[in-house]
Design a protein around this motif. Structure first.
Motif, PDB file in Angstrom:
ATOM      1  N   ARG A 182      -2.364  -9.245  -6.290  1.00 46.60           N
ATOM      2  CA  ARG A 182      -3.617  -9.859  -6.163  1.00 46.60           C
ATOM      3  C   ARG A 182      -4.544  -9.245  -6.414  1.00 46.60           C
ATOM      4  O   ARG A 182      -4.889  -7.791  -6.547  1.00 46.60           O
ATOM      5  N   GLU A 185      -0.078 -15.779   3.669  1.00 51.44           N
ATOM      6  CA  GLU A 185       0.274 -16.627   2.585  1.00 51.44           C
ATOM      7  C   GLU A 185      -0.275 -17.727   2.504  1.00 51.44           C
ATOM      8  O   GLU A 185      -0.603 -18.619   1.755  1.00 51.44           O
ATOM      9  N   VAL A 216       4.494 -13.562   8.146  1.00 52.32           N
ATOM     10  CA  VAL A 216       4.228 -13.443   6.585  1.00 52.32           C
ATOM     11  C   VAL A 216       5.375 -14.118   5.848  1.00 52.32           C
ATOM     12  O   VAL A 216       5.289 -14.858   5.098  1.00 52.32           O
ATOM     13  N   TYR A 217       6.852 -13.952   6.551  1.00 57.32           N
ATOM     14  CA  TYR A 217       7.712 -14.376   5.832  1.00 57.32           C
ATOM     15  C   TYR A 217       8.600 -15.626   6.281  1.00 57.32           C
ATOM     16  O   TYR A 217       9.372 -16.264   5.793  1.00 57.32           O
ATOM     17  N   TRP A 255       4.224  -4.794  -1.229  1.00 61.12           N
ATOM     18  CA  TRP A 255       5.070  -5.605  -2.293  1.00 61.12           C
ATOM     19  C   TRP A 255       4.770  -7.042  -2.617  1.00 61.12           C
ATOM     20  O   TRP A 255       4.735  -7.452  -3.726  1.00 61.12           O
ATOM     21  N   LYS A 256       4.322  -7.726  -1.540  1.00 64.10           N
ATOM     22  CA  LYS A 256       4.013  -9.195  -1.437  1.00 64.10           C
ATOM     23  C   LYS A 256       2.658  -9.263  -1.898  1.00 64.10           C
ATOM     24  O   LYS A 256       2.508 -10.219  -2.757  1.00 64.10           O
ATOM     25  N   ILE A 257       1.676  -8.495  -2.056  1.00 65.95           N
ATOM     26  CA  ILE A 257       0.263  -8.597  -2.123  1.00 65.95           C
ATOM     27  C   ILE A 257      -0.035  -7.633  -3.277  1.00 65.95           C
ATOM     28  O   ILE A 257      -1.291  -7.529  -3.743  1.00 65.95           O
ATOM     29  N   LEU A 280       6.899  -3.780   2.493  1.00 64.95           N
ATOM     30  CA  LEU A 280       7.172  -5.032   2.155  1.00 64.95           C
ATOM     31  C   LEU A 280       5.746  -5.869   2.039  1.00 64.95           C
ATOM     32  O   LEU A 280       5.576  -6.613   1.302  1.00 64.95           O
ATOM     33  N   VAL A 281       4.813  -5.665   2.935  1.00 62.14           N
ATOM     34  CA  VAL A 281       3.368  -6.117   2.743  1.00 62.14           C
ATOM     35  C   VAL A 281       2.829  -5.918   1.452  1.00 62.14           C
ATOM     36  O   VAL A 281       2.291  -6.788   0.560  1.00 62.14           O
TER      37      VAL A 281
END
Length: 652
Positions: free
Chosen positions: A539, A643, A444-445, A534-536, A531-532
């Motif tokens: 959406r 991503e 992911v990162y 927070w990333k999405i 973290l996942v």
């Protein structure tokens, strides 16, 4: 001053005389030990003990050990007991000790590691059979008693058929009064040798009775104890202190110094509509040490002490008082948890674990077969990592399913090896879950960076966990049989192969290996889930509840965050947490298989929708094309928030 010194000297002399370790031929308290040299036939124990004070003899031959004599004040027992019921075998000689305590009218026999109660304790009679002296020698024999000892003094080293001890009557009250006076004067290292007994006639219109004193528990006898068919009867309450007979055989429990026996003359009293109440006074017990009122159950085996919680309710009155409410009459006391307490609902938890481990094992095998068949079509490294996790979980589930059976097999060092392998399987599974966390973070990162090769993952997942296990096995006495005590019946523990957490070294090894890795895994897994999210979180797909659930559920299975429930096992939700943790972790292999099956189905549906969306039937940009597009997006999102398309396919 001189008189006071003289009194103390007399008291000390009395203690030494009363409880000395057999420094002469005559013993008030007999402890006779030896080694039984027998043959290879089935072994038995013959008991013939009656009232009187003629004496007692201990004899042995190739198949039986016999205790005969007239020595007790009120106990009579005539039994022939096959010793195979206690796990004895005739291949090796057996050590034994016979112990007689006249002030309690108590006779005990220790054979091997089993303590048998030939005569349970009772209140002192008028006359005690003491001052036991050794009788004449018997001739040597091939089978019999080797190295007979009184206390620690060797009598004969040869093998003889029997030893005889003659007794004399002594005034019990004088001995008890002297012993009680010694105890009160401050010699607290000495055990209280006598019981205190109180009796009450229950006549017509009996309204209950209260028994209490400054140094004993308080006992309330309700009116329903009196038998309805009798005009009058007698209830007896006997108080015991510091009697080693009552001690339990588990390090994690301690019995209070007070034990109370309640009996009704010639009656068996059970299922009382109004319970008897016993209030025990004791030293301060910390809140994290649980208390349980227990009673001595003689139904299972009258020759052994079996403390059960059945029929008793515990009421904690502060840190220094415990009230027991029981619906029957026998011996009563309070068990205090020192370390790991008894497990409530052990039977249903064991059933859930066994079913879950069996389902997880076959599910993991199915996952491995599935990935092996699809490995040729995909070269993504995530498949290798998923296979490593499935393999380690399959090994863990199989060993955990079989450990209860293997722990009861009488094979030398069997449980040592099984415990070590089970520890390795658990560490390997936790390590592979940690690898899943790291791999997800990397994909992911670190999209544009190459990840470690599969060989590195296998080295970390399978070789690294073996290092601490091999080190601990080399130290010795770390792995072996562990007993998990059920709260419903503490005398019937569940046996498994694991780390001996009752040993100090093994306990430290358990915390520095298993618990440390588990804490790191759970904390890193929770951080990665956050973290996942927070990333999405922004959406559009996240607004789909079904998609959000599938994402969190799937990642939780991979990351092992369900193991974190172990750290939340506190009252008042401890039972719920225990069942939830047992269910989720036992069926973890099944959940992984379901996850991969759902992902494979979603992937096929997504590919079909993409084909329709790109084809001539869906190219008009209408509702059908938008539906296919979002369904494909949701399908890939349920696998993992990506991503780029490369990382999404890698995580399938």
């Amino acid at each position: 001053m001189k008189a006071r010194v003289t009194d103390h000297l007399k008291t000390a002399f009395f203690i030494i005389t009363l409880l000395s370790a057999g420094s002469s031929e005559h013993d008030l308290f007999l402890r006779f030990c030896g080694t039984w040299r027998h043959g290879r036939n089935p072994l038995s124990l013959n008991i013939n003990v009656s009232k009187g004070c003629v004496g007692i003899s201990v004899s042995a031959n190739e198949s039986s050990l016999s205790v005969h004599g007239s020595i007790t004040a009120g106990c009579q027992r005539f039994n022939e007991i096959p010793l195979d019921k206690y796990g004895f075998h005739s291949e090796e000689d057996t050590d034994f000790c016979l112990q007689w305590e006249p002030l309690l009218d108590q006779l005990m026999l220790e054979v091997g590691e089993t303590n048998l109660i030939l005569c349970p304790p009772s209140s002192p009679a008028q006359r005690c059979c003491t001052d036991l002296s050794l009788g004449p020698n018997t001739p040597e024999a091939e089978h019999g008693i080797v190295s007979g000892k009184i206390q620690t003094d060797l009598i004969r080293s040869q093998t003889v058929t029997s030893y005889t001890f003659k007794g004399l009557f002594t005034n019990c009250k004088v001995l008890c009064d002297q012993a009680n006076q010694t105890y009160v004067k401050g010699f607290h290292n000495t055990q209280h040798p006598c019981a205190q007994r109180s009796e009450k006639e229950m006549k017509k219109g009996f309204s209950g009775e209260k028994f209490s004193s400054n140094s004993t528990p308080t006992v309330y006898i309700p009116p329903v104890v009196k038998p309805a068919m009798k005009i009058q009867s007698k209830v007896s309450v006997t108080f015991y202190k510091n009697n080693s007979l009552f001690e339990v055989g588990y390090r994690e429990f301690k019995l209070l110094k007070d034990v109370v026996e309640i009996t009704v003359e010639n009656e068996v009293i059970t299922n009382l509509p109004e319970p008897i109440r016993i209030v025990f006074d004791h030293d301060v017990i910390p809140r994290n040490h649980k208390r349980k009122c227990v009673s001595w159950d003689t139904r299972k085996d009258p020759l052994k002490v079996n403390w059960l919680v059945d029929g008793c309710r515990t009421n904690e009155i502060g840190a220094q008082h415990t009230e027991c409410q029981c619906d029957h009459l026998t011996y009563f006391s309070v068990l205090v948890q020192l370390e790991n307490g008894p497990v409530r609902h052990l039977l249903p938890l064991t059933v859930i674990t066994s079913v879950g481990c069996a389902a997880s094992f076959f599910s993991c095998i199915a996952v491995i077969v599935f990935f092996c068949r699809n490995r040729r079509r995909s070269k993504e490294q995530s498949i290798t990592i998923h296979m490593g996790l499935a393999l380690s979980l399959a090994f863990l589930s199989l060993l955990f399913f079989l450990t209860g059976v293997l722990a009861n097999m009488e094979v030398e060092n069997m449980c040592t090896w099984v415990g070590a392998m089970l520890h390795y399987a658990l560490l390997s599974s936790l390590t592979w879950m940690g690898i899943e966390v790291f791999n997800t973070f990397w994909l992911v990162y670190m999209v544009f960076r190459s990840s470690p090769s599969p060989f590195v993952w296998f080295l970390i997942g399978f070789v690294l966990p073996a290092v601490p296990v091999v080190t601990l096995a080399a130290l010795g006495d770390i792995y072996g049989t562990v007993e998990i005590v059920p709260a419903e019946n503490i005398s019937d523990p569940y046996r498994m192969c694991w780390i001996k957490v009752t040993d100090q070294r093994a306990l430290l090894a358990h915390y520095f290996t298993t618990m440390t890795i588990l804490a790191i895994l759970v904390s890193s897994g929770v951080i990665m889930l956050f973290l996942v999210y927070w990333k999405i979180r922004t959406r559009d797909e996240w607004k789909q509840n079904r998609v959000a659930f599938l994402s969190i559920w799937g990642l939780s299975c991979l990351f092992g965050t369900t193991w974190g429930l172990i750290f939340l096992n506190y009252d008042p939700l401890s039972d719920f947490i225990l069942f939830l943790s047992c269910f989720l972790n036992s069926f973890q292999g099944l959940f992984l298989m379901l996850r991969f099956c759902i992902l494979d189905w979603i992937r096929k549906q997504a590919n079909r929708c993409f084909e329709q969306w790109a084809g001539p039937n869906c190219g008009n940009g209408g509702v059908a094309s938008r539906f296919c597009y979002y369904r494909a997006r949701i399908g890939f999102f349920a696998i993992i928030p990506e991503e780029v398309s490369r990382t999404s396919s890698s995580l399938i």
